[in-house]
Design an enzyme around this catalytic site. Structure first.
Site, PDB file in Angstrom:
ATOM      1  CB  CYS A 156      -0.996   0.006   1.159  1.00 51.97           C
ATOM      2  SG  CYS A 156      -0.268  -0.192   2.795  1.00 51.97           S
ATOM      3  CG  ASP A 188      -8.239   2.696   1.065  1.00 48.97           C
ATOM      4  OD1 ASP A 188      -7.151   2.098   0.949  1.00 48.97           O
ATOM      5  OD2 ASP A 188      -9.090   2.405   1.915  1.00 48.97           O
ATOM      6  CG  HIS A 196      -5.652  -0.617   1.890  1.00 52.32           C
ATOM      7  ND1 HIS A 196      -5.564   0.731   2.179  1.00 52.32           N
ATOM      8  CD2 HIS A 196      -4.621  -1.217   2.530  1.00 52.32           C
ATOM      9  CE1 HIS A 196      -4.518   0.927   2.971  1.00 52.32           C
ATOM     10  NE2 HIS A 196      -3.944  -0.235   3.198  1.00 52.32           N
TER      11      HIS A 196
END
Length: 460
Positions: A112, A346, A348
């Site tokens: 990440c 994000d 993820h």
């Protein structure tokens, strides 16, 4: 046979990890993000107002095709959505070419911070080639239903994988979801040129060994600092990996860009200018644009809220390219704020590999339809701040402006970081373990990066 068996186990583990993360994060994509209509929203230096009657409105509910909604809104919500969606979104991917030296074909669960570093660099390159005013013409063709479609896609993939395991199929058959392709209007010469660069920038971040800033290349540079595929990467280490990647990039288009990483929270102006004035590989003169990366820590174990105003000030600058940060063990790309909440993308969510070498590869998965917000108090203190300066004059102006901001926002005796005139060598750091060498990760630099990841910076 034993090695083959190990590879199969690793692939199965990777599939389970991808499935778990998709189940864990897909609901986040569907969750509506609420913005106050009474406070301005800042996104990488641009300010937007959503003034309407009432206090809150879900951003997902704004649709450009709805005449009733657009007459109700007196602010420029559509402009914000278009701007946000136009930023390049880089997430976990699966089923990409195997990473050399490992059996990994996904970065799910560990990549990440590399992804948020890629997003920051991508924004710097967008400023360089497209300018801050550029927006993707097809941005508003993406809406909140796309995130629901991604979730549906995840369910289909999980179901297909389960059925394949029952029938001993190696490659599960997944029924494709019909896509509604946006009707491309006639583009003028400028728009066509911009679209070429838009695709080219994304292709530099493709998940293949040949992509200049792809995961495979970044991991190779990380090896020289003791990192391997599957390890956690801190924001400071990623800053140095990005610098090496830009230095080693072979594409002639990238010869006009360089990256400088601050040393000990200090930006040495002469070192930056030397980088900008260095001769390009092509032998051409002129100055290079510079992306300045500053690894900092916003407190001890937790983020000090005294730094909130400074972070907001930084994200209000048009030459800011964002912040590599996040929550503990979760890295986010921070690109804006409203009130005391940070706006982020994000990384993820695990998406399928896209071959960016093919003509007209699909762009939708590289653009996020939904901004997310997080309280500043939840931010992990370790982060890397990025700036882009096209010319030496731009750098000098930015240094002056940021210095004033640092001094005015600092309640402590010392500012978060400083701009200092002269070279680092002028301050007798030649023998310091923090001295930066030009060679690719010198022994001193390896020690420095290991210390960053092991002690000073909380891993994200």
């Amino acid at each position: 046979m034993e090695a083959t068996g190990t590879d199969e186990v690793e692939k199965i583990k990777s599939k389970f990890m991808s499935a778990w993360h998709n189940m864990k994060y897909s609901w986040v994509l569907k969750t509506k993000t609420y913005f106050s209509r009474n406070s301005p929203v800042f996104l990488l230096g641009k300010c937007y107002h959503f003034k309407t009657e009432g206090e809150y409105r879900a951003l997902h509910s704004f649709q450009s095709s709805s005449a009733g909604v657009s007459t109700e809104i007196s602010g420029n919500v559509e402009e914000f959505r278009r701007d946000f969606i136009s930023r390049i979104w880089l997430t976990y991917r699966e089923e990409f070419p195997q990473i050399q030296g490992s059996a990994l074909t996904t970065d799910c669960g560990w990549g990440c911070t590399l992804r948020t570093g890629q997003m920051l660099l991508a924004q710097g390159l967008m400023l360089h080639f497209l300018g801050r005013a550029w927006v993707w013409p097809e941005a508003l063709d993406m809406d909140s239903s796309d995130s629901e479609s991604w979730t549906s896609s995840t369910v289909r993939k999980l179901t297909a994988s389960f059925e394949a395991s029952l029938t001993a199929e190696r490659d599960p058959k997944i029924l494709p979801r019909p896509r509604r392709g946006p009707a491309r209007r006639d583009w003028d010469v400028t728009e066509m040129r911009n679209e070429v660069y838009h695709r080219k920038i994304i292709s530099w971040f493709g998940d293949s060994p040949v992509a200049a800033f792809g995961l495979h290349q970044l991991i190779e540079y990380g090896k020289k600092s003791g990192k391997v595929a599957g390890d956690w990467y801190g924001p400071a280490v990623v800053a140095h990996i990005l610098r090496k990647a830009v230095e080693e990039a072979k594409d002639p288009e990238l010869q006009g860009v360089t990256v400088y990483v601050a040393q000990d929270c200090t930006v040495y102006s002469s070192d930056v200018i030397d980088r900008q004035c260095s001769v390009m590989d092509s032998g051409k003169g002129g100055t290079k644009a510079v992306i300045i990366l500053v690894p900092v820590r916003l407190g001890g174990e937790r983020t000090n809220t005294d730094y909130l105003e400074f972070v907001k000030g930084i994200l209000s600058l048009e030459y800011c390219v964002g912040i590599i940060g996040g929550k503990p063990k979760q890295s986010y790309y921070f690109a804006g704020f409203q009130d005391d909440s940070l706006i982020y993308m994000d990384p993820h969510y695990c998406q399928s590999f896209v071959d960016v070498s093919i003509k007209d590869f699909p762009l939708e998965s590289f653009h996020c339809p939904s901004p997310k917000k997080m309280s500043f108090k939840k931010m992990d203190p370790s982060c890397t701040i990025g700036f882009y300066c096209r010319t030496v004059q731009d750098f000098e102006k930015a240094a002056e402006e940021i210095t004033k901001m640092l001094n005015s926002s600092s309640k402590e005796k010392y500012p978060l970081f400083t701009f200092v005139k002269g070279h680092s060598r002028d301050y007798d750091f030649a023998s310091s373990p923090l001295h930066e060498e030009n060679d690719l990760f010198s022994e001193d630099e390896k020690k420095r990066l290991k210390r960053f990841s092991a002690e000073e910076f909380v891993l994200l």
